[in-house]
Design a protein around this motif. Structure first.
Motif, PDB file in Angstrom:
ATOM      1  N   LEU A   1       4.177  10.686   6.186  1.00 43.75           N
ATOM      2  CA  LEU A   1       5.302  11.531   6.593  1.00 43.75           C
ATOM      3  C   LEU A   1       4.796  12.564   7.601  1.00 43.75           C
ATOM      4  O   LEU A   1       3.939  13.377   7.273  1.00 43.75           O
ATOM      5  CB  LEU A   1       5.895  12.241   5.380  1.00 43.75           C
ATOM      6  CG  LEU A   1       6.417  11.342   4.249  1.00 43.75           C
ATOM      7  CD1 LEU A   1       6.842  12.187   3.057  1.00 43.75           C
ATOM      8  CD2 LEU A   1       7.574  10.503   4.746  1.00 43.75           C
ATOM      9  N   PRO A   2       5.295  12.547   8.820  1.00 45.57           N
ATOM     10  CA  PRO A   2       4.747  13.431   9.860  1.00 45.57           C
ATOM     11  C   PRO A   2       5.264  14.865   9.750  1.00 45.57           C
ATOM     12  O   PRO A   2       6.369  15.118   9.261  1.00 45.57           O
ATOM     13  CB  PRO A   2       5.237  12.779  11.160  1.00 45.57           C
ATOM     14  CG  PRO A   2       6.525  12.116  10.774  1.00 45.57           C
ATOM     15  CD  PRO A   2       6.335  11.650   9.353  1.00 45.57           C
ATOM     16  N   GLY A   3       4.440  15.789  10.193  1.00 43.87           N
ATOM     17  CA  GLY A   3       4.844  17.191  10.249  1.00 43.87           C
ATOM     18  C   GLY A   3       4.004  17.928  11.270  1.00 43.87           C
ATOM     19  O   GLY A   3       3.011  17.405  11.777  1.00 43.87           O
TER      20      GLY A   3
ATOM     21  N   TYR B   1      -0.697  18.526  14.385  1.00 50.02           N
ATOM     22  CA  TYR B   1      -0.026  17.377  13.774  1.00 50.02           C
ATOM     23  C   TYR B   1      -0.698  16.999  12.450  1.00 50.02           C
ATOM     24  O   TYR B   1      -1.920  16.958  12.351  1.00 50.02           O
ATOM     25  CB  TYR B   1      -0.081  16.186  14.729  1.00 50.02           C
ATOM     26  CG  TYR B   1       0.560  14.924  14.192  1.00 50.02           C
ATOM     27  CD1 TYR B   1       1.933  14.732  14.279  1.00 50.02           C
ATOM     28  CD2 TYR B   1      -0.218  13.938  13.604  1.00 50.02           C
ATOM     29  CE1 TYR B   1       2.525  13.572  13.784  1.00 50.02           C
ATOM     30  CE2 TYR B   1       0.354  12.776  13.107  1.00 50.02           C
ATOM     31  CZ  TYR B   1       1.725  12.599  13.197  1.00 50.02           C
ATOM     32  OH  TYR B   1       2.306  11.453  12.703  1.00 50.02           O
ATOM     33  N   TYR B   2       0.130  16.747  11.443  1.00 48.40           N
ATOM     34  CA  TYR B   2      -0.403  16.276  10.165  1.00 48.40           C
ATOM     35  C   TYR B   2       0.510  15.208   9.592  1.00 48.40           C
ATOM     36  O   TYR B   2       1.664  15.043  10.016  1.00 48.40           O
ATOM     37  CB  TYR B   2      -0.559  17.429   9.155  1.00 48.40           C
ATOM     38  CG  TYR B   2       0.732  18.115   8.753  1.00 48.40           C
ATOM     39  CD1 TYR B   2       1.551  17.585   7.763  1.00 48.40           C
ATOM     40  CD2 TYR B   2       1.132  19.312   9.357  1.00 48.40           C
ATOM     41  CE1 TYR B   2       2.739  18.214   7.386  1.00 48.40           C
ATOM     42  CE2 TYR B   2       2.306  19.943   8.997  1.00 48.40           C
ATOM     43  CZ  TYR B   2       3.105  19.400   8.008  1.00 48.40           C
ATOM     44  OH  TYR B   2       4.279  20.017   7.638  1.00 48.40           O
ATOM     45  N   GLU B   3      -0.007  14.470   8.633  1.00 49.05           N
ATOM     46  CA  GLU B   3       0.771  13.480   7.901  1.00 49.05           C
ATOM     47  C   GLU B   3       0.505  13.639   6.412  1.00 49.05           C
ATOM     48  O   GLU B   3      -0.617  13.975   6.004  1.00 49.05           O
ATOM     49  CB  GLU B   3       0.408  12.058   8.340  1.00 49.05           C
ATOM     50  CG  GLU B   3       0.827  11.747   9.761  1.00 49.05           C
ATOM     51  CD  GLU B   3       0.468  10.339  10.203  1.00 49.05           C
ATOM     52  OE1 GLU B   3       0.773  10.000  11.358  1.00 49.05           O
ATOM     53  OE2 GLU B   3      -0.112   9.585   9.391  1.00 49.05           O
ATOM     54  N   ILE B   4       1.530  13.422   5.609  1.00 48.73           N
ATOM     55  CA  ILE B   4       1.439  13.539   4.160  1.00 48.73           C
ATOM     56  C   ILE B   4       1.680  12.174   3.533  1.00 48.73           C
ATOM     57  O   ILE B   4       2.639  11.486   3.884  1.00 48.73           O
ATOM     58  CB  ILE B   4       2.478  14.540   3.613  1.00 48.73           C
ATOM     59  CG1 ILE B   4       2.302  15.920   4.246  1.00 48.73           C
ATOM     60  CG2 ILE B   4       2.371  14.630   2.087  1.00 48.73           C
ATOM     61  CD1 ILE B   4       3.396  16.907   3.862  1.00 48.73           C
TER      62      ILE B   4
ATOM     63  N   GLY C   1       5.679   1.149   7.304  1.00 49.04           N
ATOM     64  CA  GLY C   1       5.765   1.631   8.675  1.00 49.04           C
ATOM     65  C   GLY C   1       5.536   3.104   8.802  1.00 49.04           C
ATOM     66  O   GLY C   1       5.717   3.681   9.870  1.00 49.04           O
ATOM     67  N   GLY C   2       5.170   3.767   7.698  1.00 49.91           N
ATOM     68  CA  GLY C   2       4.877   5.188   7.761  1.00 49.91           C
ATOM     69  C   GLY C   2       6.056   6.056   7.395  1.00 49.91           C
ATOM     70  O   GLY C   2       5.934   7.268   7.289  1.00 49.91           O
TER      71      GLY C   2
ATOM     72  N   ARG D   1      -1.495  13.121  -3.958  1.00 49.51           N
ATOM     73  CA  ARG D   1      -0.885  13.608  -2.709  1.00 49.51           C
ATOM     74  C   ARG D   1      -2.003  13.970  -1.726  1.00 49.51           C
ATOM     75  O   ARG D   1      -2.933  14.707  -2.067  1.00 49.51           O
ATOM     76  CB  ARG D   1      -0.018  14.839  -2.996  1.00 49.51           C
ATOM     77  CG  ARG D   1       0.791  15.346  -1.807  1.00 49.51           C
ATOM     78  CD  ARG D   1       1.656  16.519  -2.255  1.00 49.51           C
ATOM     79  NE  ARG D   1       2.653  16.857  -1.248  1.00 49.51           N
ATOM     80  CZ  ARG D   1       2.509  17.784  -0.310  1.00 49.51           C
ATOM     81  NH1 ARG D   1       1.370  18.475  -0.239  1.00 49.51           N
ATOM     82  NH2 ARG D   1       3.475  18.029   0.555  1.00 49.51           N
ATOM     83  N   THR D   2      -1.916  13.465  -0.499  1.00 51.24           N
ATOM     84  CA  THR D   2      -2.945  13.746   0.497  1.00 51.24           C
ATOM     85  C   THR D   2      -2.320  14.250   1.794  1.00 51.24           C
ATOM     86  O   THR D   2      -1.189  13.894   2.132  1.00 51.24           O
ATOM     87  CB  THR D   2      -3.799  12.503   0.808  1.00 51.24           C
ATOM     88  OG1 THR D   2      -2.966  11.474   1.325  1.00 51.24           O
ATOM     89  CG2 THR D   2      -4.516  12.005  -0.433  1.00 51.24           C
ATOM     90  N   VAL D   3      -3.080  15.062   2.496  1.00 52.17           N
ATOM     91  CA  VAL D   3      -2.690  15.552   3.830  1.00 52.17           C
ATOM     92  C   VAL D   3      -3.826  15.201   4.782  1.00 52.17           C
ATOM     93  O   VAL D   3      -4.998  15.519   4.517  1.00 52.17           O
ATOM     94  CB  VAL D   3      -2.452  17.074   3.834  1.00 52.17           C
ATOM     95  CG1 VAL D   3      -2.260  17.586   5.266  1.00 52.17           C
ATOM     96  CG2 VAL D   3      -1.252  17.439   2.975  1.00 52.17           C
TER      97      VAL D   3
END
Length: 420
Positions: A71-73, A84-87, A101-102, A154-156
């Motif tokens: 999940l982008p943020g 930019y990060y993703e969870i 697909g993310g 849960r990862t970032v």
């Protein structure tokens, strides 16, 4: 820190003008290139350039590495830079919060997910594992560990400023030198945006580990109140200016004197140098292999993945980050982690941040687990993912972040993994 600091020395005719302007510096960088160039020269006797280029394209097309998305943020740093990060979420039903697909599972189905509640209150925030990558890499360098932990915790994963999908540092675009302290503040911004509640496990490779040290220095309360454990992978608390990169004393002294000037000169001619990097892809690949890996039998697809990660970093970014490492000194900060479970892991053949630097960190943290991985170089998490994933999983079990019965073994190898 990554091997790219040496690997951007190019000798192709397309960059001859740049080298003339760099003067004697070019010859000094050639000392580093010599060992890799010898191996490349032998290869050129038996394999044509066109065949090698075709092989690289085939590896790019078939390799699954770096394909995982979450999940982008975006977080905003204190100078306005967008990070930019993703969870990768863990849904209440135990499933992963990302589709193949993310996209999130709920977004893909259009069905909302109801949070578990305890006596009418929202359940406590889960433990979040925050991964910080190294110099001239991006969040995808944690591919194997990310695959292993999906659905379990849960990862970032985030891209450091000027790397990956993050914005070029705004202060750096304005001429301000980047420092490790800035990266610590960047990590704080990412935590505030992506994991504002709950316990944290911080994992950092090379520059990412240094970033964690800078976070602890500037935000000690965060470490005391929220951090459950930390893992330092192939990193250093200081004295990087003394690293020899596996060179003889005369060669490394010359490199130390001129490398900052070389990088500045090359950074001022970024377009020319990028063309040279493409033209000398074989030499570049040889340098990356030498300074990334310690064993001879690395999966070719993993080698190519490392090349792609490093060559995606523009030369001007390489130049503006490099001075921060010789100035880095955070040994006095390490006691901030003394009361936490700590994993310190390094390759025994790391030429960039030698294992002696990890041993120095362990001296300051005597209760930490120190793991020196045999036959491993700087990119140990790609070269020996089974070992890194196993020790990281054990750390997470110890702090209750994942159940003891969790099976991560199937993701801990260089066998191809599915996207989801």
């Amino acid at each position: 820190m990554s091997e790219i600091s040496a690997g951007d020395a190019v000798t192709d005719a397309a960059t001859a003008v740049g080298w003339r302007r760099a003067g004697f510096a070019g010859a000094a960088i050639g000392v580093i290139a010599a060992g890799a160039a010898a191996g490349v020269a032998v290869e050129r006797l038996t394999v044509g350039r066109g065949m090698r280029r075709k092989a690289r394209l085939e590896l790019d097309a078939s390799g699954p590495y770096g394909s995982l998305r979450g999940l982008p943020g975006r977080a905003t740093a204190d100078d306005g830079t967008e990070l930019y990060y993703e969870i990768d979420e863990v849904e209440p039903d135990g499933g992963t919060g990302t589709g193949s697909g993310g996209e999130s599972a709920t977004a893909a189905t259009g069905v909302g997910t109801r949070r578990r509640r305890l006596f009418g209150r929202k359940a406590p925030a889960p433990v979040t594992v925050v991964f910080s990558h190294g110099y001239c890499l991006n969040q995808d360098s944690w591919h194997f560990q990310r695959a292993a932990l999906r659905g379990l915790v849960r990862t970032v994963h985030w891209d450091q400023r000027s790397h990956g999908r993050s914005e070029r540092g705004r202060d750096q675009a304005g001429g301000v030198t980047v420092g490790i302290n800035q990266l610590g503040r960047d990590l704080k911004a990412v935590i505030d945006a992506a994991a504002p509640e709950g316990r944290l496990v911080l994992v950092g490779h090379s520059m990412g580990g240094m970033t964690m040290m800078a976070l602890a220095e500037q935000y000690p309360q965060l470490i005391r109140d929220r951090v459950a454990a930390v893992a330092f992978v192939g990193t250093s608390s200081g004295k990087l200016g003394e690293v020899s990169f596996g060179l003889p004393i005369a060669g490394v002294n010359a490199v130390r004197r001129v490398l900052p000037g070389v990088l500045r000169a090359l950074g001022s001619q970024a377009e020319l140098v990028e063309r040279g990097r493409r033209a000398t892809a074989d030499l570049f690949a040889g340098l990356i292999k030498r300074y990334s890996f310690g064993s001879r039998d690395v999966d070719p697809a993993v080698e190519r993945f490392a090349e792609r990660l490093i060559e995606s970093t523009p030369i001007d970014v390489v130049a503006e980050f490099y001075p921060a490492f010789t100035e880095h000194d955070k040994s006095h900060v390490l006691p901030a982690f003394r009361d936490l479970p700590v994993l310190i892991l390094a390759g025994d053949k790391d030429l960039v941040t030698p294992s002696s630097h990890s041993e120095a960190i362990a001296d300051q943290l005597p209760e930490a687990e120190l793991v020196i991985v045999p036959d491993a170089g700087h990119l140990v998490m790609l070269e020996h993912p089974e070992t890194v994933t196993d020790r990281l999983a054990d750390l997470l079990v110890r702090v209750g972040a994942v159940p003891a019965a969790a099976n991560v073994g199937e993701h801990g190898s260089t066998a191809q993994q599915p996207d989801g």
